[in-house]
Design a protein around this motif. Sequence first.
Motif, PDB file in Angstrom:
ATOM      1  N   VAL A  17     100.531 -12.457 -40.199  1.00  0.00           N
ATOM      2  CA  VAL A  17      99.891 -11.808 -41.335  1.00  0.00           C
ATOM      3  C   VAL A  17      98.684 -11.030 -40.837  1.00  0.00           C
ATOM      4  O   VAL A  17      97.868 -11.549 -40.066  1.00  0.00           O
ATOM      5  N   ALA A  18      98.556  -9.784 -41.265  1.00  0.00           N
ATOM      6  CA  ALA A  18      97.466  -8.936 -40.791  1.00  0.00           C
ATOM      7  C   ALA A  18      96.186  -9.218 -41.572  1.00  0.00           C
ATOM      8  O   ALA A  18      96.165  -9.122 -42.795  1.00  0.00           O
ATOM      9  N   ALA A  19      95.122  -9.566 -40.846  1.00  0.00           N
ATOM     10  CA  ALA A  19      93.800  -9.656 -41.454  1.00  0.00           C
ATOM     11  C   ALA A  19      93.216  -8.263 -41.623  1.00  0.00           C
ATOM     12  O   ALA A  19      92.435  -8.006 -42.541  1.00  0.00           O
ATOM     13  N   ALA A  20      93.594  -7.346 -40.721  1.00  0.00           N
ATOM     14  CA  ALA A  20      93.179  -5.949 -40.800  1.00  0.00           C
ATOM     15  C   ALA A  20      94.297  -5.092 -40.227  1.00  0.00           C
ATOM     16  O   ALA A  20      95.035  -5.530 -39.336  1.00  0.00           O
ATOM     17  N   ARG A  21      94.419  -3.875 -40.747  1.00  0.00           N
ATOM     18  CA  ARG A  21      95.519  -3.002 -40.316  1.00  0.00           C
ATOM     19  C   ARG A  21      95.074  -1.546 -40.337  1.00  0.00           C
ATOM     20  O   ARG A  21      94.492  -1.073 -41.319  1.00  0.00           O
ATOM     21  N   ALA A  22      95.330  -0.854 -39.242  1.00  0.00           N
ATOM     22  CA  ALA A  22      95.159   0.601 -39.175  1.00  0.00           C
ATOM     23  C   ALA A  22      96.539   1.243 -39.165  1.00  0.00           C
ATOM     24  O   ALA A  22      97.440   0.779 -38.457  1.00  0.00           O
ATOM     25  N   THR A  23      96.706   2.300 -39.945  1.00  0.00           N
ATOM     26  CA  THR A  23      97.974   3.029 -39.987  1.00  0.00           C
ATOM     27  C   THR A  23      97.695   4.514 -39.827  1.00  0.00           C
ATOM     28  O   THR A  23      97.008   5.116 -40.673  1.00  0.00           O
ATOM     29  N   ASP A  24      98.172   5.094 -38.735  1.00  0.00           N
ATOM     30  CA  ASP A  24      97.975   6.521 -38.453  1.00  0.00           C
ATOM     31  C   ASP A  24      96.508   6.918 -38.599  1.00  0.00           C
ATOM     32  O   ASP A  24      96.190   7.999 -39.111  1.00  0.00           O
ATOM     33  N   LEU A  25      95.624   6.058 -38.157  1.00  0.00           N
ATOM     34  CA  LEU A  25      94.187   6.267 -38.340  1.00  0.00           C
ATOM     35  C   LEU A  25      93.657   7.286 -37.338  1.00  0.00           C
ATOM     36  O   LEU A  25      93.833   7.140 -36.132  1.00  0.00           O
ATOM     37  N   SER A  26      93.006   8.329 -37.853  1.00  0.00           N
ATOM     38  CA  SER A  26      92.377   9.340 -37.007  1.00  0.00           C
ATOM     39  C   SER A  26      90.915   9.503 -37.374  1.00  0.00           C
ATOM     40  O   SER A  26      90.538   9.370 -38.548  1.00  0.00           O
ATOM     41  N   LYS A  27      90.105   9.767 -36.369  1.00  0.00           N
ATOM     42  CA  LYS A  27      88.688  10.039 -36.572  1.00  0.00           C
ATOM     43  C   LYS A  27      88.320  11.259 -35.740  1.00  0.00           C
ATOM     44  O   LYS A  27      88.488  11.265 -34.526  1.00  0.00           O
ATOM     45  N   VAL A  28      87.834  12.289 -36.435  1.00  0.00           N
ATOM     46  CA  VAL A  28      87.476  13.542 -35.783  1.00  0.00           C
ATOM     47  C   VAL A  28      86.008  13.833 -36.047  1.00  0.00           C
ATOM     48  O   VAL A  28      85.543  13.754 -37.195  1.00  0.00           O
ATOM     49  N   TYR A  29      85.273  14.159 -34.991  1.00  0.00           N
ATOM     50  CA  TYR A  29      83.873  14.555 -35.107  1.00  0.00           C
ATOM     51  C   TYR A  29      83.755  16.049 -34.829  1.00  0.00           C
ATOM     52  O   TYR A  29      84.383  16.577 -33.906  1.00  0.00           O
ATOM     53  N   GLY A  30      82.956  16.731 -35.641  1.00  0.00           N
ATOM     54  CA  GLY A  30      82.707  18.153 -35.404  1.00  0.00           C
ATOM     55  C   GLY A  30      83.858  19.042 -35.842  1.00  0.00           C
ATOM     56  O   GLY A  30      84.889  18.578 -36.357  1.00  0.00           O
ATOM     57  N   GLN A  31      83.672  20.347 -35.619  1.00  0.00           N
ATOM     58  CA  GLN A  31      84.687  21.331 -35.986  1.00  0.00           C
ATOM     59  C   GLN A  31      84.783  22.401 -34.902  1.00  0.00           C
ATOM     60  O   GLN A  31      83.867  22.573 -34.088  1.00  0.00           O
ATOM     61  N   GLY A  32      85.905  23.103 -34.929  1.00  0.00           N
ATOM     62  CA  GLY A  32      86.070  24.227 -34.016  1.00  0.00           C
ATOM     63  C   GLY A  32      85.971  23.825 -32.557  1.00  0.00           C
ATOM     64  O   GLY A  32      86.552  22.825 -32.132  1.00  0.00           O
ATOM     65  N   GLU A  33      85.196  24.579 -31.784  1.00  0.00           N
ATOM     66  CA  GLU A  33      85.098  24.329 -30.348  1.00  0.00           C
ATOM     67  C   GLU A  33      84.383  23.020 -30.032  1.00  0.00           C
ATOM     68  O   GLU A  33      84.529  22.484 -28.924  1.00  0.00           O
ATOM     69  N   THR A  34      83.598  22.527 -30.979  1.00  0.00           N
ATOM     70  CA  THR A  34      82.871  21.279 -30.735  1.00  0.00           C
ATOM     71  C   THR A  34      83.628  20.054 -31.253  1.00  0.00           C
ATOM     72  O   THR A  34      83.114  18.940 -31.184  1.00  0.00           O
ATOM     73  N   GLN A  35      84.832  20.257 -31.745  1.00  0.00           N
ATOM     74  CA  GLN A  35      85.594  19.154 -32.320  1.00  0.00           C
ATOM     75  C   GLN A  35      85.978  18.131 -31.251  1.00  0.00           C
ATOM     76  O   GLN A  35      86.413  18.472 -30.159  1.00  0.00           O
ATOM     77  N   ALA A  80      92.949   2.433 -43.310  1.00  0.00           N
ATOM     78  CA  ALA A  80      92.323   1.245 -42.732  1.00  0.00           C
ATOM     79  C   ALA A  80      92.227   0.194 -43.820  1.00  0.00           C
ATOM     80  O   ALA A  80      91.700   0.468 -44.902  1.00  0.00           O
ATOM     81  N   ARG A  81      92.743  -0.996 -43.547  1.00  0.00           N
ATOM     82  CA  ARG A  81      92.752  -2.059 -44.537  1.00  0.00           C
ATOM     83  C   ARG A  81      92.136  -3.339 -43.990  1.00  0.00           C
ATOM     84  O   ARG A  81      92.319  -3.670 -42.821  1.00  0.00           O
ATOM     85  N   ILE A  82      91.411  -4.037 -44.844  1.00  0.00           N
ATOM     86  CA  ILE A  82      91.009  -5.414 -44.601  1.00  0.00           C
ATOM     87  C   ILE A  82      91.808  -6.254 -45.591  1.00  0.00           C
ATOM     88  O   ILE A  82      91.623  -6.121 -46.807  1.00  0.00           O
ATOM     89  N   GLY A  83      92.705  -7.077 -45.070  1.00  0.00           N
ATOM     90  CA  GLY A  83      93.644  -7.761 -45.962  1.00  0.00           C
ATOM     91  C   GLY A  83      94.479  -6.732 -46.694  1.00  0.00           C
ATOM     92  O   GLY A  83      95.091  -5.865 -46.069  1.00  0.00           O
ATOM     93  N   ASP A  84      94.473  -6.788 -48.014  1.00  0.00           N
ATOM     94  CA  ASP A  84      95.233  -5.802 -48.791  1.00  0.00           C
ATOM     95  C   ASP A  84      94.331  -4.743 -49.415  1.00  0.00           C
ATOM     96  O   ASP A  84      94.759  -3.988 -50.299  1.00  0.00           O
ATOM     97  N   VAL A  85      93.068  -4.665 -48.952  1.00  0.00           N
ATOM     98  CA  VAL A  85      92.114  -3.709 -49.520  1.00  0.00           C
ATOM     99  C   VAL A  85      92.044  -2.462 -48.651  1.00  0.00           C
ATOM    100  O   VAL A  85      91.749  -2.532 -47.451  1.00  0.00           O
ATOM    101  N   GLU A  86      92.320  -1.309 -49.235  1.00  0.00           N
ATOM    102  CA  GLU A  86      92.251  -0.031 -48.538  1.00  0.00           C
ATOM    103  C   GLU A  86      90.805   0.462 -48.538  1.00  0.00           C
ATOM    104  O   GLU A  86      90.219   0.707 -49.604  1.00  0.00           O
ATOM    105  N   LEU A  87      90.211   0.597 -47.349  1.00  0.00           N
ATOM    106  CA  LEU A  87      88.796   0.956 -47.251  1.00  0.00           C
ATOM    107  C   LEU A  87      88.518   2.359 -47.781  1.00  0.00           C
ATOM    108  O   LEU A  87      87.463   2.601 -48.373  1.00  0.00           O
TER     109      LEU A  87
END
Length: 261
Positions: A17-35, A80-87
Motif C-alpha cells: 500500500v502506498a503511503a505516498a505516490r508520484a505519477t508522471d511528476l515533473s518540476k521545471v524551474y525558469g523559462q526559455g534558455e534558463t529553464q 503527488a499524493r499522500i495516501g489518497d490525498v492529491e496535493l
Amino acid sequence: MTTTTTQPGAYVANSGVAAARATDLSKVYGQGETQVIALDQVSVDFHQGQFTAIMGPSGSGKSTLMHCMAGLDSISSGSARIGDVELTALKDKKLTQLRRDKIGFIFQAFNLLPTLTAMENITLPMDIAGRKPNTEWLDRVVETVGLSGRLKHRPSQLSGGQQQRVAVARALASQPEIIFGDEPTGNLDSRSGAEVLGFLRNSVRELGQTVVMVTHDPVAASYADRVIFLADGRIVDDIQAPTADSVLERMKGFDAKGRTS
C-alpha cells in the motif's frame, strides 16, 4: 518485493500500500534558455512500513522529489499524493494542515527551540495544533530513540546526536503517515549518525513507520529497505535490500557530470 518499470524513470513496486505516490511528476524551474527540468515525469510509490532512501548525484533531483512529495514545493505537472490525498488539489490552508497532521520532517539542521526542553520540543507541533499526544505512543517513541533520561534537558545540554534524536522523536510523536528526512545525519559524526539511522530503522521495524530519506552516503542508505537512484531528473535504478557495497557500486556508474552510464 519486486518492481516493474512502466516507462523510463518510473519504477513502481507492484505490491503493498502506498503511503505516498508520484505519477508522471515533473518540476521545471525558469523559462526559455534558463529553464531547468529538475524532475522529468517521475513515477514512484513509497510503501507503508518501508524505509526508502533516495540517492543520486548533485543536481539529480533527489531533494526536489522529496520536497514535492512533502508538499514543500509545487509541482509543474503530474500528480503527488499522500495516501489518497492529491496535493495539487489543496489550497494553502489545507496543505499546511496536511503537512501538520500527516507528515513528519527531519532535516540536517535540528531546528530545536533552545528555550524548550527535549520533551517540549518533541510535543511542540501537537501543542501548536491544540492536540494532546497519545501518551502510550509517546512513551514508545521516547524509548525507541533512547531519550528517556534526557527529556528535561535543553538543546544546549545535548550532543548533536541527541539533538537529532529529539528531532526524530518530534517527527514520530504525532504518528504521521510518512516521515521525510533530508540528509538527517549530514551534520553528525559517524557514531551519532549510525545511532540516528538505527532509530529510524527501528521506527519502521517496531513502530510500523514509513520513512523516506534523501542521502548521499552509501552507509546511510544501507539502513533502508530500498534505494531509488535519480539522474537527470529521472529514476534510473531501484535496489531492494541494499548494502553499502551494492550502493557504492551503483554510484560508480555515474560520471563526473552526474549522468548514469
